[in-house]
Scaffold this active site. Sequence first.
Site: not given
Length: 301
Positions: A211, A244
């Site tokens: 990411t 998350d």
Amino acid sequence: MKIAVIGSMNMDMLVHADRIPRKGETIKGSTIEYQPGGKGANQAVAMARLGAETVMFGCVGDDAAGSGLIDSLAGAGVDTGSIRIIKGVPTGQAVITVGESDNTIVIIAGANDAVDIEYIEANKERILAADIIVLQNEIPQETVEHTIRLGSRHGKIIVWNPAPARGLKEELIDLITYITPNEHEVRVIWGAEADDLQKLLKKYAGKLIVTQGEKGVVMYHREKGLLTVPAMEVRVRDTTGAGDTLNGAFCAGLTEHMDEEEALRFANAAAGLSVQKCGAQAGMPKRGEVEALQNYRSSER
Ligand code: RIB
């Protein structure tokens, strides 16, 4: 398909300021909020809000923070029946400074350190009833290693979000289905090898998903080659829990047999919505919101 999250639960103290202070500096903040967090719990909440059947495995103390965290998980639809409440140990905590759309986090493990091998063994049957096992690094290393071996022996899909950054033996990396670090974590774990990210992604084709914040997510897809899924262009308020949300949404996508690219697009949209609100769990979207954003963006093209 069912997901077991084995991980941390923290009560987050979010301190808002115009910017994050420098080393040795004192600055004036604007607000302090207490919100449920912890990478394990956050990912479980993200999954359940998106409709995935999710069970949380972890430990809290016998204090108000612990019961608040369990309530938040249960409110999102997570099965909290296996969470162990430890007497005389404080619930995990995190001090988060939010400024200029970014943050810094310091965690105090507390009861998260009680997520040990004995706890995993005691909950083995329930963990193995899941199809996907999700781990992060806010519980002891030996527990992470033991659970990876256990899940792999039973043919489970294993997702490891190596946050905070901590390496793992290559023989264990081989047993994992997906590894999802951010740019910082990939550098800490793979050192100089991470300088050539494309080469590293190719080495771990179909496994390593990195990411990159506003640049989106990259992986080397086994059939499609190098795949970049761009991040949604949104107004960022607080990035706490964005990773998350992305991890949780990606796993929720897997439970619906989305292919990796589709699951990452879905996850990116979910993360794009989460950063528009403050706090880790508070900003996590419901399924309809993610689909509405995806439909809106595709109608714009
Ligand atoms: O990823 C964000 C989370 O990291 C926070 O909720 C905090 O508890 C820390 O675990």
